[in-house]
Write a protein that holds these residues in place. Structure first.
Motif, PDB file in Angstrom:
ATOM      1  N   SER A  97      57.682  25.854 -10.121  1.00  0.00           N
ATOM      2  CA  SER A  97      57.573  24.394 -10.253  1.00  0.00           C
ATOM      3  C   SER A  97      58.870  23.793 -10.775  1.00  0.00           C
ATOM      4  O   SER A  97      59.313  22.743 -10.303  1.00  0.00           O
ATOM      5  CB  SER A  97      56.416  24.036 -11.190  1.00  0.00           C
ATOM      6  OG  SER A  97      55.199  24.414 -10.635  1.00  0.00           O
TER       7      SER A  97
ATOM      8  N   ARG B 113      61.189  21.154  -8.837  1.00  0.00           N
ATOM      9  CA  ARG B 113      61.425  19.854  -9.463  1.00  0.00           C
ATOM     10  C   ARG B 113      62.911  19.587  -9.673  1.00  0.00           C
ATOM     11  O   ARG B 113      63.338  18.443  -9.714  1.00  0.00           O
ATOM     12  CB  ARG B 113      60.686  19.756 -10.789  1.00  0.00           C
ATOM     13  CG  ARG B 113      59.224  19.502 -10.617  1.00  0.00           C
ATOM     14  CD  ARG B 113      58.546  19.106 -11.914  1.00  0.00           C
ATOM     15  NE  ARG B 113      57.137  18.946 -11.687  1.00  0.00           N
ATOM     16  CZ  ARG B 113      56.215  19.848 -12.012  1.00  0.00           C
ATOM     17  NH1 ARG B 113      56.569  20.956 -12.605  1.00  0.00           N
ATOM     18  NH2 ARG B 113      54.948  19.636 -11.741  1.00  0.00           N
TER      19      ARG B 113
ATOM     20  N   LEU C 238      59.998  13.250  -3.528  1.00  0.00           N
ATOM     21  CA  LEU C 238      59.561  14.614  -3.817  1.00  0.00           C
ATOM     22  C   LEU C 238      59.988  15.531  -2.673  1.00  0.00           C
ATOM     23  O   LEU C 238      59.796  15.197  -1.505  1.00  0.00           O
ATOM     24  CB  LEU C 238      58.050  14.682  -3.957  1.00  0.00           C
ATOM     25  CG  LEU C 238      57.442  14.083  -5.212  1.00  0.00           C
ATOM     26  CD1 LEU C 238      55.928  14.141  -5.127  1.00  0.00           C
ATOM     27  CD2 LEU C 238      57.915  14.811  -6.438  1.00  0.00           C
TER      28      LEU C 238
ATOM     29  N   LEU D 297      57.975  21.175  -3.020  1.00  0.00           N
ATOM     30  CA  LEU D 297      57.153  20.888  -4.203  1.00  0.00           C
ATOM     31  C   LEU D 297      55.782  20.363  -3.792  1.00  0.00           C
ATOM     32  O   LEU D 297      54.764  20.731  -4.374  1.00  0.00           O
ATOM     33  CB  LEU D 297      57.852  19.887  -5.122  1.00  0.00           C
ATOM     34  CG  LEU D 297      57.079  19.476  -6.374  1.00  0.00           C
ATOM     35  CD1 LEU D 297      56.806  20.686  -7.254  1.00  0.00           C
ATOM     36  CD2 LEU D 297      57.851  18.419  -7.152  1.00  0.00           C
TER      37      LEU D 297
END
Length: 142
Positions: free
Chosen positions: A15, A19, A27, A31
């Motif tokens: 993650s 990120r 985004l 992700l």
């Protein structure tokens, strides 16, 4: 079980990597895919693990179902929490949302504690000595 443990441990790392690729408010596709797939992969791996615990026969019969009941409780609380938070509108009562999320957290903590205590208690079985037989008065020599 090892794959589930590895997945749970790698989840924060993956993650964070996904990120870090954020560009502004967009985004990255990785992700989005990872966030969508993660709960289903965890559930599938947990279901396989629970099935193997029950089938292996290593844990005594009534207690071998404890992980299955914990998985059912966790799944139910997660589903209720997801439904309530997804259907909440900006003007909805926040007390209901907070209550559902709090119950979800309590279920998660309770399942972990109960399974941990059960593991400790059941692991102690191998260290116990055999029961001392009780002699009847006729067996005792004077």
């Amino acid at each position: 079980m090892a794959v589930l443990a590895a997945w749970v441990l790698l989840d924060p790392v993956l993650s964070a990597i996904f990120r870090s690729e954020l560009a502004g408010d967009v985004l990255p596709a990785a992700l989005t895919v990872f966030s969508t797939v993660d709960p289903y992969v965890r559930f599938a791996l947990a279901l396989v693990t629970v099935t193997q615990i029950v089938r292996s026969g290593v844990v005594p019969a009534p207690w071998s179902w404890a992980p299955a009941w914990a998985l059912a409780a966790l799944t139910l609380s997660w589903l209720v929490s997801a439904i309530v938070t997804a259907t909440a509108s900006p003007g909805s009562d926040m007390r209901a949302i907070v209550a559902v999320v709090t119950v979800d957290g309590l279920v998660r903590v309770s399942c972990a504690v109960v399974l941990g205590v059960l593991a400790i208690v059941l692991a102690d079985r191998s260290g116990r000595t055999a029961a001392v037989p009780v002699l009847s008065p006729s067996d005792v020599r004077r």
